[in-house]
Design an enzyme around this catalytic site. Structure first.
Site, short mmCIF file in Angstrom:
data_model
loop_
_atom_site.label_atom_id
_atom_site.label_comp_id
_atom_site.label_asym_id
_atom_site.label_seq_id
_atom_site.Cartn_x
_atom_site.Cartn_y
_atom_site.Cartn_z
CE1 TYR A 131 129.30 -9.18 -43.71
CE2 TYR A 131 127.97 -9.68 -45.63
CZ TYR A 131 129.20 -9.52 -45.04
OH TYR A 131 130.34 -9.72 -45.78
CG ASN A 190 133.29 -3.49 -41.20
OD1 ASN A 190 134.03 -3.87 -42.10
ND2 ASN A 190 132.23 -4.17 -40.81
CG HIS A 250 139.84 -9.07 -47.34
ND1 HIS A 250 140.00 -9.67 -46.11
CD2 HIS A 250 138.51 -8.82 -47.47
CE1 HIS A 250 138.82 -9.79 -45.53
NE2 HIS A 250 137.90 -9.28 -46.33
CG ASP A 309 150.46 2.85 -46.83
OD1 ASP A 309 150.88 1.94 -46.07
OD2 ASP A 309 150.81 2.95 -48.02
CG HIS A 368 135.96 -7.45 -40.19
ND1 HIS A 368 135.79 -6.83 -41.41
CD2 HIS A 368 137.26 -7.28 -39.84
CE1 HIS A 368 136.95 -6.29 -41.77
NE2 HIS A 368 137.85 -6.54 -40.83
CB ILE A 369 129.20 -7.91 -39.18
CG1 ILE A 369 128.99 -6.40 -39.00
CG2 ILE A 369 127.93 -8.69 -38.83
CD1 ILE A 369 128.09 -5.74 -40.02
CB SER A 370 131.01 -12.32 -40.99
OG SER A 370 132.00 -11.79 -41.85
NE ARG A 400 134.08 -12.73 -47.98
CZ ARG A 400 133.62 -11.62 -48.55
NH1 ARG A 400 134.04 -10.44 -48.12
NH2 ARG A 400 132.74 -11.69 -49.53
#
Length: 146
Positions: free
Chosen positions: A23, A74, A80, A87, A100-102, A111
């Site tokens: 990260y 994020n 996941h 919803d 997402h950072i990664s 993931r």
């Protein structure tokens, strides 16, 4: 002035100390400050929220509808498996960009799937903190502001 909400989920308050090899060294405070500055340059108001609690994230998503023009989200690990957050996103009328950072698709197999992406306007992964700026640009494009 258009208003956008930046929402970060669980463990993102630990940026800068948690898995810096994944990260990076930047903190949540740095990310939020940079995003507010970028939004200001674009003539957009940006407010930030972070929680480690699913219910707080759901409440924030619900409350954003009608107050903000869109959300940059994020969801962290909730990405996941949280059908409740999925919803909540599906229940609002404003666009949500998942970020997402990664690159979640290059990491552990659990993931690879995002249950929230299908109800978002788009998903940006793997560009570090810059992915949040890309999400802001994409959101403004979606809103016809770019």
């Amino acid at each position: 002035m258009k208003k956008v909400l930046l929402v970060n989920g669980p463990n993102l308050n630990r940026l800068g100390v948690r898995e810096v090899n994944v990260y990076g060294k930047g903190t949540l405070e740095t990310l939020e400050t940079d995003m507010k500055q970028e939004a200001e340059k674009l003539g957009v108001g940006l407010e930030c929220f972070q929680s480690n609690h699913e219910g707080a994230l759901i409440d924030t998503i619900h409350e954003a509808d009608g107050i903000y023009e869109g959300i940059i989200l994020n969801p962290g690990a909730f990405t996941h498996y949280s059908y409740a957050i999925r919803d909540a996103i599906a229940s609002i009328s404003i666009p949500v960009i998942e970020v997402h950072i990664s690159n979640i698709h290059q990491r552990e197999s659990f993931r690879h799937e995002s249950v929230t992406a299908a109800v978002c306007a788009g998903q940006i992964v793997g560009f570090g903190f810059y992915g949040y700026k890309l999400a802001l640009f994409a959101l403004l494009e979606k809103l016809g502001e770019a």
